[in-house]
Enzyme design. Structure first.
Site: not given
Length: 409
Positions: A62, A360
Site C-alpha cells: 500500500c 493489468c
C-alpha cells in the site's frame, strides 16, 4: 544572492508512486499539493491524509495510503493515459476511475518465515525480501485476515527453523482455498495437522505445492465462485480477480463494449471471468494455455448449458490467426502483464469489428493499443479500474472499434 525558490509544488504522482515537482524532481512520499521546501522537507498540502495502517512505509502493498481519495482516482486514470499520450493515442471517452473499497481483497499471496522458533507471516517489505509480520491489514477481506493468526500457529509446529513457506489464499463461496508451497507434507502427522486445521477453519480446500506439483491434502468444501451466474470450481492456485468488486466493474465494462455481438472470442480466458457472462447473450470461443482453468470452465459451461467452446492453446506461440478470427463479431482479450503482441497483430489483421482489451499493465497495453490504432482502430471508451487499493497497480478495460469494419461472416 541566492535566487533559488523557497519552495516548489508537487504537481503529480509518478508511475511508482513518488511525487513529482513542477521542476521535474522525484520526491518519495510526496503528494500533489505538497510543497518541497529549500531544505528538502515537505510542507503537507490538502491532498495528504494520515495513513490508516501501522505497517505503512514498510509493507510493499500500500504505497499510496497517504493520498486522498480523489487523487487516487486521478492517479489511476493518469497511469493509463500517459503511456497512450506518448504514442499519440487519445481515447474518445474516459470514464471515472472505479476504486475497490478497503477490506475487499479476496485473493492474496503472503509468505511465512520461521526465525528462532517464531513464525512471521505477511507481505514483503517494499523492495526487499524482508517480511512485514502482519498485525493488521486494511485491504484483505475479513475472511482472509481472520485466517492469518491461526495459520501462523499452525506453521509454527510444521516449519523448520529458517524455513520459508509461500501462502496463497482465495476466498470462495464454499470457504477459503489455501495453497501452501515449500511445505513437506509426506509424513502422516503433518497431513493430519493440515486436515485438522482445514476442518477447524472450515476451509474449502487445502493443497500443498512441491517439486512434483500441486497436491490436494483435503477438501472439506467446494472452492467455487459464481461467474456470470454459473458456479465454477477453481483449480488449486487458479487466477481470480483480486476483488469481487473489481471483477464486477471489469465485466460490466466488457459487456457494454460487446453489446449486440452474437459471436465473441474470449482470449486468455482463464476460468471464465468474461466467457461465462458473455455466454448469456453470445456464443463464445474461450481460449487459454492453462489446461486446469480451461477444464474448469468447460465443465461449468456444460453443466449450465452455456454456449461456450473451449480451446487449449498457447496464444503467445500460436495465436488465433486472422483467418480464424474473421467469423467473430467481437474479441475480448485479457492477457497477463507481458501483453499480447502476437495475438494483437492477428486481431488487427482480421479487423474484427469490436475489440475489448482488458489489461493489468498500462505500458504493455499502450504497445498493443498502438498496433490496433495503426490498423485503423479507434479507442472509443476507456474504463480505469483500481481494485488494488492504495497500490500503484492499475487495471483497465478499453473498447476499440474498427473504422468502416464490415459485419463478421
Amino acid at each position: 544572492m541566492n535566487d533559488a525558490p523557497e519552495s516548489v509544488e508537487v504537481v503529480r504522482l509518478a508511475a511508482r508512486g513518488d511525487g513529482v515537482t513542477a521542476d521535474g524532481r522525484f520526491v518519495p512520499g510526496a503528494v500533489p499539493g505538497d510543497r518541497l521546501l529549500a531544505d528538502g522537507t515537505l510542507r503537507p498540502g490538502p491532498g495528504r491524509v494520515t495513513p490508516p495502517c501501522i505497517h505503512f512505509g514498510a509493507c510493499g502493498g500500500c504505497r499510496l495510503q497517504h493520498v486522498a481519495e480523489p487523487l487516487l482516482a486521478d492517479f489511476a486514470t493518469a497511469r493509463i493515459l500517459d503511456p497512450l499520450a506518448r504514442l499519440g493515442i487519445v481515447p474518445e471517452d474516459v470514464r471515472p476511475a472505479h476504486l475497490s473499497p478497503p477490506g475487499s481483497r479476496r485473493r492474496a499471496s503472503l509468505r511465512a518465515v520461521r526465525r528462532a522458533g517464531r513464525v512471521e507471516l505477511g507481505f514483503n517489505v517494499e523492495g526487499s525480501h524482508a517480511l512485514v509480520d502482519l498485525a493488521m491489514c486494511l485491504v484483505l477481506s475479513p475472511r482472509l485476515l481472520a485466517l492469518v493468526s491461526p495459520l501462523r500457529a499452525l506453521l509454527a509446529g510444521l516449519m523448520p527453523d529458517k524455513g520459508a513457506v509461500g501462502i496463497r489464499m482465495t476466498a470462495t463461496d464454499g470457504g477459503i482455498d489455501l495453497l501452501l508451497s515449500n511445505l513437506a507434507a509426506e509424513r502422516l502427522p503433518v497431513v493430519e495437522a493440515l486436515a485438522a486445521f482445514a476442518e477447524a477453519q472450515r476451509l474449502a480446500r487445502l493443497s500443498v505445492e512441491g517439486p512434483l506439483g500441486v497436491e490436494t491434502v483435503v477438501a472439506p468444501g467446494v472452492p467455487a465462485v459464481r461467474l456470470g451466474g454459473v458456479p465454477v470450481t477453481l483449480p488449486p492456485g487458479a487466477f481470480l480477480q483480486a476483488t469481487a468488486d473489481g471483477e464486477r466493474a471489469l465485466v460490466a465494462a466488457a459487456l457494454q463494449g460487446v453489446a449486440g455481438a452474437r459471436r465473441v472470442a474470449d482470449l486468455f480466458c482463464g476460468v471464465g471471468t468474461f466467457a461465462l457472462p458473455l455466454s448469456q447473450s453470445a456464443h463464445v470461443l474461450a481460449a487459454d494455455a492453462s489446461g486446469p482453468a480451461l477444464h474448469a470452465l468447460a465443465r461449468a459451461a456444460k453443466a449450465a448449458s452455456r454456449p461456450v467452446e473451449t480451446q487449449h492453446r498457447d496464444l503467445f506461440r500460436h495465436p488465433i490467426s486472422a483467418a480464424e478470427l474473421k467469423r467473430f463479431d467481437a474479441v475480448v482479450i485479457d492477457p497477463p502483464r507481458s501483453g499480447a503482441a502476437a495475438q494483437t497483430a492477428q486481431i488487427a489483421a482480421a479487423r474484427v469489428p469490436v475489440v475489448v482489451a482488458v489489461s493489468c499493465n498500462p505500458a504493455t497495453f499502450a504497445r498493443d493499443a498502438e498496433r490496433l490504432a495503426s490498423a485503423g482502430y479507434r479507442l472509443e471508451t476507456l474504463w480505469p479500474v483500481g481494485q488494488f487499493r492504495w497500490s500503484t497497480h492499475v487495471e483497465l478495460v478499453a473498447l476499440f472499434r474498427a473504422e468502416q469494419a464490415g459485419t463478421a461472416r
